[in-house]
Design a protein around this motif. Sequence first.
Motif, short mmCIF file in Angstrom:
data_model
loop_
_atom_site.label_atom_id
_atom_site.label_comp_id
_atom_site.label_asym_id
_atom_site.label_seq_id
_atom_site.Cartn_x
_atom_site.Cartn_y
_atom_site.Cartn_z
N LEU A 106 0.85 -1.19 0.00
CA LEU A 106 0.00 0.00 0.00
C LEU A 106 0.89 1.23 0.00
O LEU A 106 1.81 1.35 0.82
CB LEU A 106 -0.90 0.02 1.24
N HIS A 107 0.62 2.16 -0.91
CA HIS A 107 1.30 3.45 -0.96
C HIS A 107 0.28 4.50 -0.56
O HIS A 107 -0.64 4.81 -1.32
CB HIS A 107 1.84 3.71 -2.38
N ALA A 108 0.42 5.06 0.66
CA ALA A 108 -0.53 6.05 1.17
C ALA A 108 0.08 7.44 1.03
O ALA A 108 1.06 7.77 1.71
CB ALA A 108 -0.88 5.75 2.62
N ALA A 109 -0.48 8.25 0.14
CA ALA A 109 0.04 9.58 -0.14
C ALA A 109 -0.59 10.60 0.80
O ALA A 109 -1.80 10.81 0.78
CB ALA A 109 -0.23 9.97 -1.59
N SER A 110 0.24 11.20 1.63
CA SER A 110 -0.20 12.21 2.60
C SER A 110 -1.40 11.73 3.41
O SER A 110 -2.43 12.38 3.46
CB SER A 110 -0.55 13.52 1.86
N PRO A 111 -1.29 10.57 4.08
CA PRO A 111 -2.47 9.96 4.70
C PRO A 111 -3.04 10.76 5.86
O PRO A 111 -2.31 11.28 6.70
CB PRO A 111 -1.93 8.61 5.20
N PHE A 133 4.68 11.20 4.12
CA PHE A 133 4.32 12.43 4.83
C PHE A 133 4.56 13.60 3.88
O PHE A 133 5.69 13.85 3.49
CB PHE A 133 5.13 12.60 6.10
N GLN A 134 3.49 14.29 3.53
CA GLN A 134 3.65 15.37 2.56
C GLN A 134 2.96 16.66 3.00
O GLN A 134 3.43 17.74 2.67
CB GLN A 134 3.11 14.93 1.20
N THR A 135 1.87 16.56 3.73
CA THR A 135 1.13 17.75 4.15
C THR A 135 1.15 17.85 5.67
O THR A 135 0.75 16.91 6.37
CB THR A 135 -0.33 17.67 3.67
N ASP A 136 1.59 18.98 6.18
CA ASP A 136 1.59 19.22 7.62
C ASP A 136 0.18 19.65 8.02
O ASP A 136 -0.12 20.84 8.11
CB ASP A 136 2.62 20.29 7.98
N GLU A 298 6.55 24.63 4.42
CA GLU A 298 6.59 23.61 3.39
C GLU A 298 7.32 22.37 3.90
O GLU A 298 8.43 22.48 4.45
CB GLU A 298 7.31 24.13 2.13
N THR A 299 6.73 21.21 3.71
CA THR A 299 7.43 19.97 4.06
C THR A 299 8.49 19.63 3.02
O THR A 299 9.44 18.91 3.33
CB THR A 299 6.45 18.80 4.19
N PHE A 300 8.34 20.14 1.80
CA PHE A 300 9.36 19.92 0.78
C PHE A 300 9.60 21.22 0.01
O PHE A 300 10.45 22.00 0.35
CB PHE A 300 8.97 18.78 -0.16
N GLY A 301 8.83 21.48 -1.03
CA GLY A 301 9.01 22.68 -1.84
C GLY A 301 9.32 22.36 -3.28
O GLY A 301 10.38 22.73 -3.80
N GLN A 302 8.38 21.68 -3.95
CA GLN A 302 8.62 21.24 -5.32
C GLN A 302 8.87 22.40 -6.27
O GLN A 302 9.67 22.29 -7.20
CB GLN A 302 7.44 20.40 -5.81
N THR A 303 8.20 23.53 -6.05
CA THR A 303 8.39 24.65 -6.97
C THR A 303 9.83 25.18 -6.91
O THR A 303 10.31 25.74 -7.89
CB THR A 303 7.41 25.79 -6.67
#
Length: 412
Positions: A106-111, A133-136, A298-303
């Motif tokens: 299972l791949h859970a995106a920003s669960p 973990f993608q969204t705080d 931002e947890t990352f910052g793709q832009t």
Amino acid sequence: MSARSVERGTSQRTVAVVTESFLPTLNGVTTSVLAVLDHLERRGHRAVVIAPDTPGLAQFRSRTQVERYRSFDVHRVPAVAYRRFPVALPHPVLDTILAASGADVLHAASPFLLGGRAITAAGRLGIPSVAVFQTDVAGFARRNGLTATVPLVRRILGRIHAGASLTLAPSSATAAMLAEEGVPRVVRWGRGVDTALFHPDRRRSAHVRAARRRIAPGGETIVGYVGRLAPEKEVERLAELGGVPGIRVAVAGGGPSRAVLERRLRHLDVTFTGPLRGDALADAYAMLDVFVHTGPAETFGQTLQEAHASGLPVVAPASGGPIDLVAPGLDGELYDPDAPQALRRAVLGLVTDPAAAARMGSAGRLRVEGTTWEAVGDQLLAHHDTARTIGAPPASSRALRVGWDESVSARA
């Protein structure tokens, strides 16, 4: 562990991708999920997607018809709208879909609500899980005046990620935060960038040059932001640029804050492009001379990576994901988001020294040239294999979350 053996290694696998956001909603989670799905197809794997429905459109969709993305089935679950964003409910149909999927992992995106139930269901079925973990969410609640809910949200997120076989953190700051919350089995996994689409050569195209003349007819330096226009992005920080000589400001993106920003930034005479995708988005970066990111959470910052790939110096807060993505003085500048006028000073330094800005832009391009989605996708497949080696989480961890899942379902 799943019935299918880890010893299959790189042979075909089936991945159940459960995401809190999907098309037609466009944001960082959706973009990342699409890149994952593209890579799974490129490598010959199977996937089943479980995603929120679109409130208001669900009544027109035949419930007997399964949607498709590329070669993969997309199953929708009920959702409600919050600030124009579909929020999936932890509906029991998810368990049925997951049980029938034949998933190896299972791949859970920003669960959160949906992904939390999916990880619990996967545990019951013996399917190992990877939680990205993608969204705080706790930070989002705090910034939107829901301070009283922050401790509860943090506990929920901690339980969700503790119940996964493996948690993927996008940055060192996020990994440290998860460790402080007591989440076990955390590893870093970043994001890829399309270095062919986002490229400095676009700046030389006739239509980009024409667009630059429209925005900056006097040859001014174009300073810009690209991304979602929402409260948590704090784009109003660009107001600090008022009075900086020789600049024009452009903002590319859409979202609920657009009208507010048009009023708050009126003194800058900002060019708003609206939401963009594909070549139009890449051209928007190419029109800029300096890229500014404003959100400190931002947890990352793709832009930031897309700006680097486009050959731009990056100015960003010294907070969260950007700390890993910007080397101050080398490919951009980091500013203290709590210091008044810090953003202005960072931008002014680049505007007044175009040679340094150009060197930083070139360095940023070199920094990301190996960070392709293909390379990052292969790293993800290795993480999936690690999760399959670890196996499904302990029953005690699953039991802790089942109580939360069931209480949420009862209220829903």
